[in-house]
Design an enzyme around this catalytic site. Structure first.
Site, short mmCIF file in Angstrom:
data_model
loop_
_atom_site.label_atom_id
_atom_site.label_comp_id
_atom_site.label_asym_id
_atom_site.label_seq_id
_atom_site.Cartn_x
_atom_site.Cartn_y
_atom_site.Cartn_z
N GLY A 122 74.90 32.28 47.15
CA GLY A 122 74.24 31.37 48.08
C GLY A 122 74.93 30.02 48.08
O GLY A 122 75.29 29.51 47.01
N GLY A 190 82.22 26.73 16.41
CA GLY A 190 80.90 26.19 16.74
C GLY A 190 79.80 26.87 15.94
O GLY A 190 79.53 28.05 16.13
N ILE A 194 74.61 30.14 19.30
CA ILE A 194 75.35 31.39 19.56
C ILE A 194 76.22 31.76 18.37
O ILE A 194 76.27 32.93 17.95
CB ILE A 194 76.21 31.27 20.84
N GLU A 213 83.20 24.38 12.42
CA GLU A 213 82.28 23.46 13.11
C GLU A 213 82.83 22.05 13.07
O GLU A 213 83.25 21.57 12.02
CB GLU A 213 80.89 23.54 12.45
N ALA A 334 65.68 29.47 27.97
CA ALA A 334 65.07 30.28 29.02
C ALA A 334 63.63 29.83 29.29
O ALA A 334 63.21 29.72 30.45
CB ALA A 334 65.10 31.75 28.63
N HIS A 458 44.51 37.70 6.34
CA HIS A 458 45.17 37.96 5.07
C HIS A 458 45.44 39.45 4.92
O HIS A 458 44.55 40.26 5.20
CB HIS A 458 44.29 37.51 3.90
P1 FAD Z 1 70.80 31.48 34.32
O1 FAD Z 1 70.08 32.40 33.45
O2 FAD Z 1 72.21 31.15 33.99
O3 FAD Z 1 70.76 32.14 35.78
C1 FAD Z 1 71.43 31.61 36.84
C2 FAD Z 1 71.64 32.72 37.88
O4 FAD Z 1 72.10 32.14 39.07
C3 FAD Z 1 72.68 33.75 37.47
O5 FAD Z 1 72.19 35.04 37.69
C4 FAD Z 1 73.85 33.47 38.42
O6 FAD Z 1 74.56 34.66 38.76
C5 FAD Z 1 73.12 32.94 39.62
N1 FAD Z 1 73.92 32.06 40.48
C6 FAD Z 1 74.62 30.97 40.14
N2 FAD Z 1 75.16 30.39 41.22
C7 FAD Z 1 74.78 31.14 42.27
C8 FAD Z 1 75.01 31.06 43.67
N3 FAD Z 1 75.70 30.06 44.21
N4 FAD Z 1 74.48 32.02 44.46
C9 FAD Z 1 73.75 33.05 43.93
N5 FAD Z 1 73.51 33.16 42.62
C10 FAD Z 1 74.01 32.22 41.82
N6 FAD Z 1 67.53 30.90 25.56
C11 FAD Z 1 66.34 31.13 24.96
O7 FAD Z 1 65.35 30.48 25.30
N7 FAD Z 1 66.22 32.07 23.97
C12 FAD Z 1 67.27 32.81 23.55
O8 FAD Z 1 67.12 33.66 22.67
C13 FAD Z 1 68.52 32.60 24.16
N8 FAD Z 1 69.60 33.31 23.78
C14 FAD Z 1 70.79 33.10 24.39
C15 FAD Z 1 71.89 33.82 23.94
C16 FAD Z 1 73.12 33.62 24.52
C17 FAD Z 1 74.30 34.40 24.03
C18 FAD Z 1 73.25 32.68 25.59
C19 FAD Z 1 74.58 32.48 26.27
C20 FAD Z 1 72.18 31.96 26.03
C21 FAD Z 1 70.92 32.15 25.43
N9 FAD Z 1 69.80 31.41 25.81
C22 FAD Z 1 68.61 31.62 25.18
C23 FAD Z 1 69.88 30.42 26.89
C24 FAD Z 1 69.34 31.02 28.21
O9 FAD Z 1 70.08 32.18 28.51
C25 FAD Z 1 69.44 30.01 29.33
O10 FAD Z 1 68.82 28.80 28.96
C26 FAD Z 1 68.77 30.54 30.58
O11 FAD Z 1 69.36 31.75 31.00
C27 FAD Z 1 68.83 29.53 31.71
O12 FAD Z 1 68.17 30.04 32.81
P2 FAD Z 1 68.55 29.59 34.29
O13 FAD Z 1 67.62 30.35 35.18
O14 FAD Z 1 68.61 28.14 34.39
O15 FAD Z 1 70.06 30.10 34.53
P1 NAI Z 2 75.29 24.80 20.72
O1 NAI Z 2 75.20 23.51 21.41
O2 NAI Z 2 74.09 25.42 20.14
O3 NAI Z 2 76.35 24.70 19.53
C1 NAI Z 2 77.68 24.32 19.76
C2 NAI Z 2 78.27 23.90 18.44
O4 NAI Z 2 79.67 23.78 18.62
C3 NAI Z 2 77.76 22.54 17.96
O5 NAI Z 2 77.37 22.62 16.62
C4 NAI Z 2 78.96 21.62 18.19
O6 NAI Z 2 79.01 20.56 17.26
C5 NAI Z 2 80.10 22.58 17.99
N1 NAI Z 2 81.35 22.17 18.64
C6 NAI Z 2 81.50 21.59 19.84
N2 NAI Z 2 82.81 21.39 20.10
C7 NAI Z 2 83.49 21.88 19.05
C8 NAI Z 2 84.87 21.97 18.73
N3 NAI Z 2 85.81 21.54 19.57
N4 NAI Z 2 85.21 22.52 17.55
C9 NAI Z 2 84.27 22.96 16.69
N5 NAI Z 2 82.95 22.90 16.93
C10 NAI Z 2 82.56 22.37 18.11
O7 NAI Z 2 76.00 25.77 21.79
P2 NAI Z 2 76.18 27.34 21.82
O8 NAI Z 2 76.01 27.94 20.49
O9 NAI Z 2 77.44 27.56 22.57
O10 NAI Z 2 74.98 27.80 22.71
C11 NAI Z 2 74.81 27.23 24.00
C12 NAI Z 2 73.37 27.08 24.31
O11 NAI Z 2 72.79 28.33 24.62
C13 NAI Z 2 72.53 26.54 23.16
O12 NAI Z 2 72.58 25.16 23.06
C14 NAI Z 2 71.17 27.00 23.56
O13 NAI Z 2 70.65 26.08 24.48
C15 NAI Z 2 71.43 28.32 24.24
N6 NAI Z 2 71.17 29.42 23.30
C16 NAI Z 2 69.90 29.57 22.82
C17 NAI Z 2 69.60 30.57 21.93
C18 NAI Z 2 68.23 30.67 21.39
O14 NAI Z 2 67.35 30.01 21.92
N7 NAI Z 2 67.99 31.48 20.37
C19 NAI Z 2 70.62 31.54 21.49
C20 NAI Z 2 71.92 31.25 22.01
C21 NAI Z 2 72.16 30.25 22.91
#
Ligand code: FAD
Ligand code: NAI
Length: 479
Positions: A122, A190, A194, A213, A334, A458
């Site tokens: 979009g 990092g 993740i 890190e 999310a 408990h």
């Molecule tokens: P997104 O989930 O990124 O969705 C955006 C959507 O928009 C995508 O489907 C994309 O294809 C679509 N889109 C983008 N541009 C366009 C366009 N122009 N037209 C049509 N479609 C488009 N958060 C948690 O709370 N708990 C967790 O356990 C957790 N684990 C994570 C693990 C990993 C490995 C990662 C990378 C992230 C994790 N997160 C977690 C973070 C979470 O995934 C994001 O915060 C969340 O998905 C954000 O939601 P959103 O709807 O803003 O965007």
């Molecule tokens: P993050 O922000 O959690 O961690 C990134 C880490 O990389 C930080 O500790 C930072 O100091 C370090 N860093 C940055 N630049 C660097 C460099 N050049 N060299 C070495 N270290 C460096 O980001 P991450 O793990 O990539 O996850 C992205 C986001 O996705 C999170 O912030 C979170 O919002 C979301 N997420 C949430 C999860 C959950 O809720 N369980 C699980 C996974 C992701």
């Protein structure tokens, strides 16, 4: 001919698809556009969270934890396992099946709630009296008109400068969730959410994991006492972590027939070091995604880092254009995206949607799990407010002993005068579930005494929460 809707949502991640459903529940006509493709090229709504984030990572964390239990902990229970083996292909296939269930579930919810779904990219194409034109570029090209538009386009992984993700040797979250066999040596850049979650998955399956890190200390956003406890546990498990590093180069090198990655860095004393590994996960944060959205076509303002600029209520600089989730300020979580989606849909419908940013929980799904809500002790101290803390270790909790998982503690931080709970911090078993009680308590501005006076089942891990609340008043019963 263009199709007109009250609301056009761009992006079907947890922010967008929940906004679309809530808006439809409120009687608005809604379209949701998403471009994510599954392996067959079909639609895969759910965004990063469903496809390469929350859901698949938790699937792999569960599989790898099961393996670790079978390999190391079943014997404590008298269960002998012979010929234990890990079938990584099956683990990845199971993860894909879990993802597909979620994709299909969202498509079903769209149908049920009469949300019109469009598969494709979009982009803003202009605006007029009837609203904003949004072009969908997909199998069929069409233009939608939205009286309101919600931008929910999410985020992308940040790369190290000059080091592209190839998803074979240098992996983003996408590749880290799809490694076809256990790497002998896994490097991670990092030690954030993740890095810890993915590092744990592959360490449990036998990889030698080293995390580099940049910051000098572990998990700066968490309460320091919780971070120390978690660091101790991860180190004991064999996760190697180096802090205060400065990465100077990442090189792909031939090693016999195979290739390896060599990370060159200066350690915390400034000495040159290198780390050779079979695969490298780069998890150094994420950047907002507005690729292909054409914000300039309507004058949608982005800040210098690429986030869509919004106010506290997710309004952009354009009337009736809203933005939510990872593409705007605030934690990239999310559930934060979902809360904003609901609130915006309600505001469009004339209601008073609200997101309480003070009670958004954080969870890291490692073992032990880490979860918190509200302020850390360090933040409260820095604010100058008088406070009391109470902690209770899982080692003194009967259910934790029965589970065989006694690492960690629950910690309360409460106002010294009013006893209002300011933060709750947990490292230990099921912290992800236990934190919900603290979120409810803080949402109702409860005191630690309120929790201490509530009956908890408990034996349950939640008794550690009650005991930590009692500890604020120095009157734990089981310690
Ligand atoms: P997104 O989930 O990124 O969705 C955006 C959507 O928009 C995508 O489907 C994309 O294809 C679509 N889109 C983008 N541009 C366009 C366009 N122009 N037209 C049509 N479609 C488009 N958060 C948690 O709370 N708990 C967790 O356990 C957790 N684990 C994570 C693990 C990993 C490995 C990662 C990378 C992230 C994790 N997160 C977690 C973070 C979470 O995934 C994001 O915060 C969340 O998905 C954000 O939601 P959103 O709807 O803003 O965007
Ligand atoms: P993050 O922000 O959690 O961690 C990134 C880490 O990389 C930080 O500790 C930072 O100091 C370090 N860093 C940055 N630049 C660097 C460099 N050049 N060299 C070495 N270290 C460096 O980001 P991450 O793990 O990539 O996850 C992205 C986001 O996705 C999170 O912030 C979170 O919002 C979301 N997420 C949430 C999860 C959950 O809720 N369980 C699980 C996974 C992701």
């Amino acid at each position: 001919m263009s199709k007109s809707f009250d609301v056009v949502v761009i992006g079907a991640g947890p922010g967008g698809y929940i906004a679309a459903i809530r808006a439809a529940q409120l009687g608005l006509s809604v379209a949701c556009i998403d471009e994510w493709k599954n392996a067959q090229g079909g639609p895969a709504p759910g965004g990063t969270c469903t496809n390469v984030g929350c859901i698949p990572s938790k699937a792999l964390l569960q599989s790898s934890e099961n393996y670790e239990h079978a390999a190391h902990h079943f014997k404590d229970h008298g269960i002998e396992v012979k010929g234990l083996a890990m079938n990584v292909a099956q683990m990845i296939a199971r993860k894909a099946a879990v993802v597909k269930q979620n994709n299909d579930g969202i498509l079903y919810l769209f149908k049920k709630n009469k949300v019109a779904f469009f598969h494709g990219r979009g982009s803003f194409a202009g605006s007029g009296e009837a609203g904003y034109q949004v072009k969908v570029a997909g199998a069929n090209e069409e233009t939608l008109v939205g009286r309101h538009v919600i931008v929910a386009t999410g985020s992308n992984p940040r790369a190290l400068p000059g080091v592209e993700f190839d998803e074979k040797l240098v992996l983003s979250n996408d590749g880290a969730l799809a490694i076809p066999e256990v790497p002998k040596r896994l490097g991670v850049v990092g030690a954030g959410v993740i890095g810890l979650e993915m590092g744990s998955v592959w360490r449990r399956l036998g990889a030698d994991v080293t995390i580099l890190e940049a910051l000098p200390a572990f998990l700066g956003a968490a309460d320091a006492q919780i971070a120390r406890e978690a660091q101790k546990a991860f180190t004991k498990q064999g996760l190697k972590m180096h802090f205060g590093v400065n990465i100077t180069a990442v090189k792909r090198e031939k090693k016999g027939k195979a290739e390896e990655v060599v990370v060159e860095y200066n350690d915390d004393k400034g000495a040159a070091q290198s780390l050779a590994c079979d695969r490298l996960v780069v998890s150094i944060g994420r950047v907002p995604n507005t690729n292909g959205l054409a914000p300039e076509a309507v004058g949608l303002a982005l800040d210098e880092r690429g986030f869509v600029v919004v106010d506290d209520e997710c309004r952009t600089n354009l009337p009736n254009v809203w933005a939510i989730g990872d593409v705007v300020r605030g934690p990239m979580l999310a559930h934060k995206a979902e809360e904003e989606g609901v609130a915006v849909a309600e505001r469009i419908a004339g209601q008073h949607g609200h997101v309480d940013f003070n009670t958004i929980p954080w969870v890291i799904y490692t073992s032990p799990e880490i979860a918190w809500v509200g302020q850390t002790e360090q933040q409260v101290k820095a604010s100058g407010r008088e406070y009391r803390t109470g902690t209770f270790p899982f080692a003194a909790n009967g259910r934790a002993r029965a589970l065989g998982d006694t690492t960690g503690l629950v910690k309360f931080v409460a106002d010294a005068g009013t006893d209002e709970i300011l933060g709750v911090h947990i490292v230990g078993p099921m912290a992800s579930e236990l934190i919900a009680e603290a979120v409810v308590a803080m949402s109702f501005r409860a005191s630690s005494e309120d929790i201490a006076r509530i009956c908890h089942a408990h034996p349950s891990l939640s008794e550690a929460t009650k005991e930590a609340a009692l500890a604020v008043d120095k009157r734990t019963l089981n310690l």
